[in-house]
Design a protein around this motif. Structure first.
Motif, PDB file in Angstrom:
ATOM      1  N   THR A 175      18.220  24.479 -12.921  1.00 19.82           N
ATOM      2  CA  THR A 175      19.647  25.093 -12.419  1.00 19.82           C
ATOM      3  C   THR A 175      19.128  25.775 -11.423  1.00 19.82           C
ATOM      4  N   GLU A 176      20.170  26.301 -10.314  1.00 23.26           N
ATOM      5  CA  GLU A 176      19.858  26.945  -9.391  1.00 23.26           C
ATOM      6  C   GLU A 176      19.990  28.335  -9.715  1.00 23.26           C
ATOM      7  N   THR A 177      18.874  29.143  -9.096  1.00 25.75           N
ATOM      8  CA  THR A 177      18.905  30.634  -9.322  1.00 25.75           C
ATOM      9  C   THR A 177      20.257  31.365  -8.743  1.00 25.75           C
ATOM     10  N   LYS A 178      20.600  32.372  -8.899  1.00 28.12           N
ATOM     11  CA  LYS A 178      22.054  32.979  -8.641  1.00 28.12           C
ATOM     12  C   LYS A 178      21.695  33.182  -6.989  1.00 28.12           C
ATOM     13  N   GLU A 179      20.503  33.603  -6.606  1.00 30.38           N
ATOM     14  CA  GLU A 179      20.514  33.523  -4.947  1.00 30.38           C
ATOM     15  C   GLU A 179      20.697  32.218  -4.623  1.00 30.38           C
ATOM     16  N   GLN A 180      20.130  31.540  -5.062  1.00 31.33           N
ATOM     17  CA  GLN A 180      20.181  29.904  -4.497  1.00 31.33           C
ATOM     18  C   GLN A 180      21.682  29.456  -4.639  1.00 31.33           C
ATOM     19  N   LEU A 181      22.522  29.600  -5.523  1.00 32.13           N
ATOM     20  CA  LEU A 181      23.932  29.357  -5.807  1.00 32.13           C
ATOM     21  C   LEU A 181      24.632  30.041  -4.471  1.00 32.13           C
ATOM     22  N   ILE A 182      24.334  31.479  -4.451  1.00 30.78           N
ATOM     23  CA  ILE A 182      25.045  32.203  -3.419  1.00 30.78           C
ATOM     24  C   ILE A 182      24.817  31.745  -2.089  1.00 30.78           C
ATOM     25  N   GLU A 183      23.495  31.388  -1.930  1.00 33.05           N
ATOM     26  CA  GLU A 183      23.334  30.971  -0.498  1.00 33.05           C
ATOM     27  C   GLU A 183      24.038  29.497  -0.015  1.00 33.05           C
ATOM     28  N   ARG A 184      24.031  28.683  -1.300  1.00 31.36           N
ATOM     29  CA  ARG A 184      24.871  27.297  -0.951  1.00 31.36           C
ATOM     30  C   ARG A 184      26.056  27.713  -0.775  1.00 31.36           C
ATOM     31  N   ILE A 185      26.634  28.341  -1.600  1.00 29.95           N
ATOM     32  CA  ILE A 185      28.324  28.717  -1.255  1.00 29.95           C
ATOM     33  C   ILE A 185      28.646  29.349  -0.089  1.00 29.95           C
ATOM     34  N   ARG A 186      27.721  30.370   0.263  1.00 30.32           N
ATOM     35  CA  ARG A 186      27.898  30.953   1.591  1.00 30.32           C
ATOM     36  C   ARG A 186      27.864  29.822   2.592  1.00 30.32           C
ATOM     37  N   ASN A 187      27.014  29.018   2.387  1.00 30.39           N
ATOM     38  CA  ASN A 187      26.989  28.017   3.656  1.00 30.39           C
ATOM     39  C   ASN A 187      27.600  26.548   3.607  1.00 30.39           C
ATOM     40  N   GLU A 188      28.300  26.569   2.479  1.00 30.28           N
ATOM     41  CA  GLU A 188      29.220  25.489   2.288  1.00 30.28           C
ATOM     42  C   GLU A 188      30.438  25.230   3.401  1.00 30.28           C
ATOM     43  N   LYS A 189      30.431  23.910   3.870  1.00 30.53           N
ATOM     44  CA  LYS A 189      31.442  23.657   5.020  1.00 30.53           C
ATOM     45  C   LYS A 189      32.534  22.829   4.201  1.00 30.53           C
ATOM     46  N   TYR A 190      33.731  23.244   4.355  1.00 25.01           N
ATOM     47  CA  TYR A 190      35.012  22.646   3.960  1.00 25.01           C
ATOM     48  C   TYR A 190      36.074  22.808   4.973  1.00 25.01           C
ATOM     49  N   GLU A 191      37.096  22.208   4.973  1.00 31.42           N
ATOM     50  CA  GLU A 191      38.149  22.414   5.960  1.00 31.42           C
ATOM     51  C   GLU A 191      39.507  22.751   4.894  1.00 31.42           C
ATOM     52  N   GLY A 192      39.763  23.869   5.499  1.00 29.41           N
ATOM     53  CA  GLY A 192      41.260  24.562   4.968  1.00 29.41           C
ATOM     54  C   GLY A 192      42.205  23.929   5.287  1.00 29.41           C
ATOM     55  N   LEU A 193      43.351  24.371   5.341  1.00 28.41           N
ATOM     56  CA  LEU A 193      44.837  23.883   5.635  1.00 28.41           C
ATOM     57  C   LEU A 193      44.881  23.898   7.453  1.00 28.41           C
TER      58      LEU A 193
END
Length: 116
Positions: free
Chosen positions: A42-60
């Motif tokens: 599994t990802e470490t907490k730091e890896q998870l945080i980094e992935r979420i911070r850099n995650e691209k998505y399109e809002g409304l």
């Protein structure tokens, strides 16, 4: 009976090993060269945080002429209330995403104000 007592003792000893540390702490204690050779399940907490911070998505998105409200970190939100909430989350170091799409399957897609 004696064999089971030995197994129980060994199990208790194993469970006590580094019980105050979680897997992230143990992984982070390794030298960076060793970390590169390890493939965590599994990802470490730091890896998870980094992935979420850099995650691209399109809002409304915002219609032309819609009022502009910006949080202290520069994110555009829809209201003063959302601006305050966003600032409190950031100042409290709560990882959050604004209007990240959430697919509810047959119920469709929704855009929660904040996902934390």
């Amino acid at each position: 009976m004696k064999a089971n007592e030995k197994r129980l003792k060994a199990t208790k000893s194993f469970l006590k090993f580094d019980s105050d540390k979680d897997f992230d702490d143990i992984y982070n204690d390794f030298d960076s060269r060793i970390q590169k050779m390890i493939s965590p399940v599994t990802e470490t907490k730091e890896q998870l945080i980094e992935r979420i911070r850099n995650e691209k998505y399109e809002g409304l998105g915002f219609p032309l002429g819609y009022p502009v409200f910006l949080t202290s970190d520069g994110r555009r939100v829809r209201s003063k209330s959302e601006m305050v909430i966003g600032d409190v989350l950031e100042n409290s170091n709560v990882l959050n995403q604004y209007e990240k799409p959430l697919d509810l399957g047959r119920y469709g897609k929704v855009y929660p104000d904040y996902t934390i």
